[in-house]
Design a protein around this motif. Sequence first.
Motif, PDB file in Angstrom:
ATOM      1  N   VAL A  39      -7.730   9.813  -5.739  1.00 40.79           N
ATOM      2  CA  VAL A  39      -7.929   9.969  -4.306  1.00 40.79           C
ATOM      3  C   VAL A  39      -8.838  11.172  -4.042  1.00 40.79           C
ATOM      4  O   VAL A  39      -8.698  12.222  -4.677  1.00 40.79           O
ATOM      5  CB  VAL A  39      -6.564  10.129  -3.595  1.00 40.79           C
ATOM      6  N   PRO A  40      -9.805  11.051  -3.135  1.00 45.92           N
ATOM      7  CA  PRO A  40     -10.767  12.143  -2.901  1.00 45.92           C
ATOM      8  C   PRO A  40     -10.204  13.247  -2.003  1.00 45.92           C
ATOM      9  O   PRO A  40     -10.721  13.512  -0.922  1.00 45.92           O
ATOM     10  CB  PRO A  40     -11.937  11.417  -2.232  1.00 45.92           C
ATOM     11  N   TYR A  41      -9.145  13.908  -2.486  1.00 46.97           N
ATOM     12  CA  TYR A  41      -8.514  14.962  -1.684  1.00 46.97           C
ATOM     13  C   TYR A  41      -9.196  16.309  -1.870  1.00 46.97           C
ATOM     14  O   TYR A  41      -8.932  17.256  -1.121  1.00 46.97           O
ATOM     15  CB  TYR A  41      -7.023  15.069  -2.024  1.00 46.97           C
ATOM     16  N   TYR A  86      -8.367  -0.576  -9.153  1.00 37.87           N
ATOM     17  CA  TYR A  86      -8.222   0.451 -10.179  1.00 37.87           C
ATOM     18  C   TYR A  86      -7.116   0.098 -11.177  1.00 37.87           C
ATOM     19  O   TYR A  86      -5.992  -0.197 -10.770  1.00 37.87           O
ATOM     20  CB  TYR A  86      -7.865   1.794  -9.537  1.00 37.87           C
ATOM     21  N   PRO A  87      -7.394   0.174 -12.485  1.00 40.76           N
ATOM     22  CA  PRO A  87      -6.326  -0.024 -13.478  1.00 40.76           C
ATOM     23  C   PRO A  87      -5.222   1.030 -13.361  1.00 40.76           C
ATOM     24  O   PRO A  87      -4.039   0.711 -13.441  1.00 40.76           O
ATOM     25  CB  PRO A  87      -7.060   0.094 -14.815  1.00 40.76           C
ATOM     26  N   PHE A  88      -5.627   2.286 -13.181  1.00 41.96           N
ATOM     27  CA  PHE A  88      -4.670   3.373 -12.965  1.00 41.96           C
ATOM     28  C   PHE A  88      -5.104   4.154 -11.730  1.00 41.96           C
ATOM     29  O   PHE A  88      -6.298   4.283 -11.452  1.00 41.96           O
ATOM     30  CB  PHE A  88      -4.595   4.309 -14.180  1.00 41.96           C
ATOM     31  N   VAL A  89      -4.125   4.650 -10.999  1.00 38.31           N
ATOM     32  CA  VAL A  89      -4.403   5.354  -9.748  1.00 38.31           C
ATOM     33  C   VAL A  89      -3.677   6.693  -9.742  1.00 38.31           C
ATOM     34  O   VAL A  89      -2.538   6.800 -10.211  1.00 38.31           O
ATOM     35  CB  VAL A  89      -3.931   4.511  -8.540  1.00 38.31           C
ATOM     36  N   ILE A  90      -4.350   7.713  -9.232  1.00 40.59           N
ATOM     37  CA  ILE A  90      -3.714   8.992  -8.913  1.00 40.59           C
ATOM     38  C   ILE A  90      -3.950   9.180  -7.422  1.00 40.59           C
ATOM     39  O   ILE A  90      -5.071   9.468  -6.990  1.00 40.59           O
ATOM     40  CB  ILE A  90      -4.316  10.155  -9.728  1.00 40.59           C
ATOM     41  N   THR A  91      -2.904   8.971  -6.634  1.00 39.45           N
ATOM     42  CA  THR A  91      -3.079   8.931  -5.187  1.00 39.45           C
ATOM     43  C   THR A  91      -2.012   9.745  -4.476  1.00 39.45           C
ATOM     44  O   THR A  91      -1.047  10.200  -5.099  1.00 39.45           O
ATOM     45  CB  THR A  91      -3.077   7.472  -4.688  1.00 39.45           C
ATOM     46  N   VAL A  92      -2.197   9.934  -3.190  1.00 37.90           N
ATOM     47  CA  VAL A  92      -1.260  10.733  -2.396  1.00 37.90           C
ATOM     48  C   VAL A  92       0.004   9.937  -2.109  1.00 37.90           C
ATOM     49  O   VAL A  92       0.034   8.709  -2.228  1.00 37.90           O
ATOM     50  CB  VAL A  92      -1.921  11.208  -1.088  1.00 37.90           C
ATOM     51  N   SER A  93       1.048  10.641  -1.696  1.00 42.33           N
ATOM     52  CA  SER A  93       2.395  10.080  -1.680  1.00 42.33           C
ATOM     53  C   SER A  93       2.566   8.826  -0.832  1.00 42.33           C
ATOM     54  O   SER A  93       3.084   7.809  -1.305  1.00 42.33           O
ATOM     55  CB  SER A  93       3.389  11.155  -1.234  1.00 42.33           C
ATOM     56  N   HIS A  94       2.151   8.861   0.442  1.00 41.64           N
ATOM     57  CA  HIS A  94       2.396   7.693   1.293  1.00 41.64           C
ATOM     58  C   HIS A  94       1.511   6.516   0.901  1.00 41.64           C
ATOM     59  O   HIS A  94       1.925   5.354   1.005  1.00 41.64           O
ATOM     60  CB  HIS A  94       2.254   8.040   2.770  1.00 41.64           C
ATOM     61  N   ALA A  95       0.283   6.807   0.415  1.00 37.79           N
ATOM     62  CA  ALA A  95      -0.586   5.738  -0.071  1.00 37.79           C
ATOM     63  C   ALA A  95      -0.012   5.126  -1.348  1.00 37.79           C
ATOM     64  O   ALA A  95      -0.198   3.934  -1.614  1.00 37.79           O
ATOM     65  CB  ALA A  95      -1.992   6.267  -0.317  1.00 37.79           C
ATOM     66  N   ALA A  96       0.688   5.942  -2.140  1.00 37.16           N
ATOM     67  CA  ALA A  96       1.353   5.432  -3.335  1.00 37.16           C
ATOM     68  C   ALA A  96       2.467   4.465  -2.951  1.00 37.16           C
ATOM     69  O   ALA A  96       2.630   3.401  -3.555  1.00 37.16           O
ATOM     70  CB  ALA A  96       1.911   6.585  -4.163  1.00 37.16           C
ATOM     71  N   ARG A  97       3.236   4.834  -1.949  1.00 31.41           N
ATOM     72  CA  ARG A  97       4.311   3.945  -1.491  1.00 31.41           C
ATOM     73  C   ARG A  97       3.731   2.642  -0.948  1.00 31.41           C
ATOM     74  O   ARG A  97       4.262   1.552  -1.220  1.00 31.41           O
ATOM     75  CB  ARG A  97       5.142   4.650  -0.420  1.00 31.41           C
ATOM     76  N   LEU A  98       2.633   2.733  -0.200  1.00 33.26           N
ATOM     77  CA  LEU A  98       1.981   1.536   0.316  1.00 33.26           C
ATOM     78  C   LEU A  98       1.486   0.660  -0.836  1.00 33.26           C
ATOM     79  O   LEU A  98       1.646  -0.569  -0.811  1.00 33.26           O
ATOM     80  CB  LEU A  98       0.816   1.928   1.223  1.00 33.26           C
ATOM     81  N   LEU A 172     -13.138  15.704   5.803  1.00 34.72           N
ATOM     82  CA  LEU A 172     -13.060  14.799   4.653  1.00 34.72           C
ATOM     83  C   LEU A 172     -11.996  15.209   3.649  1.00 34.72           C
ATOM     84  O   LEU A 172     -11.320  14.367   3.066  1.00 34.72           O
ATOM     85  CB  LEU A 172     -14.423  14.722   3.950  1.00 34.72           C
ATOM     86  N   THR A 173     -11.851  16.518   3.402  1.00 35.57           N
ATOM     87  CA  THR A 173     -10.944  16.990   2.358  1.00 35.57           C
ATOM     88  C   THR A 173     -10.229  18.260   2.814  1.00 35.57           C
ATOM     89  O   THR A 173     -10.541  18.833   3.863  1.00 35.57           O
ATOM     90  CB  THR A 173     -11.708  17.314   1.051  1.00 35.57           C
ATOM     91  N   ALA A 195      -2.726  21.667  -2.821  1.00 40.48           N
ATOM     92  CA  ALA A 195      -4.189  21.577  -2.868  1.00 40.48           C
ATOM     93  C   ALA A 195      -4.824  22.958  -2.752  1.00 40.48           C
ATOM     94  O   ALA A 195      -5.892  23.213  -3.322  1.00 40.48           O
ATOM     95  CB  ALA A 195      -4.697  20.665  -1.756  1.00 40.48           C
ATOM     96  N   PHE A 196      -4.165  23.864  -2.029  1.00 36.59           N
ATOM     97  CA  PHE A 196      -4.710  25.213  -1.852  1.00 36.59           C
ATOM     98  C   PHE A 196      -4.865  25.925  -3.192  1.00 36.59           C
ATOM     99  O   PHE A 196      -5.786  26.730  -3.376  1.00 36.59           O
ATOM    100  CB  PHE A 196      -3.805  26.017  -0.927  1.00 36.59           C
TER     101      PHE A 196
END
Length: 291
Positions: A39-41, A86-98, A172-173, A195-196
């Motif tokens: 995810v582009p965080y 994507y075969p593997f994903v590293i994403t943020v929490s609510h998007a992961a649940r979705l 954006l980020t 993220a900080f």
Amino acid sequence: MIKTVFWLILAAFPAGALLIGFSLPAHAQLGHALEFGIVPYLPTPTILERYKPLRIYLEQRLHEPVSIVSAPDYPSFIECTQRRDYPFVITVSHAARLAELEAGYQPMLRPGWDFNALLLVKKDSAFQDIKDLRGKTIATPGPYAVVSQLGANWLRQAGLKPGQDVTLQPNLTHTTSLHAVVEGAADAAFISNRAFVAVKSDLKDRVRSLGQSKESGGPSVVYMAHPALSAKRVAEVKAAILAFVQTPEGKEFVASLGYDTLREMKPGELAALDPYVRELKQVMANKPAKQ
């Protein structure tokens, strides 16, 4: 829709010897590709820098190429994930649940710590409390980020109505939100406290904190596997990542991202994020149609 590939390092070459930037069509075949959609965080260069140790370790341990891909922004990335690009994903929490609920992705790993919203202002500003921001502008990573939801809830708890008493400015980020503060485009910023940690020190040194939200947003990221991948393949990659975070390089890697470690997910662990998923789906439904 295309997936933006930040880099692809081939294992047959010395680490770092080949740097390629190009685009792949969506719905590329899974095959046996060890590809992570992140995810582009954070800005692209920061993601490349932070995830390089993981990429190198996986290439050496699994003896195969590893690629990192992403998308220009949160909505594009979530759309690609929901299409199972994507075969593997590293994403943020609510998007992961979705992704778990609607795309069938398998949660694998998460940091041990949850994250909170951090409220930051310019170091020489006069603000001392969130209530001082009435009539002001607060930069956020945008409506798709959980931290923006946490920040909005925090404002309401302080008696401030988002969009009425305070202007929320989407960026954006997390990093671009901080730039908005130091450059005077916003009075404050809500970003993830995890993220900080990954923000460069020259930017950190120009802001100060007014505190963090009492409410947490779950894990800052979730590592997930495509539903079509075999249990053997998922277990192999999961074991390799868990082995990596026990090495000196792996411990430095997780610390650079604001994690304590990575651990296996428990069944049903993401269900607590369903309220954030409902808000995310509402934001997605209200997204302007592309011309």
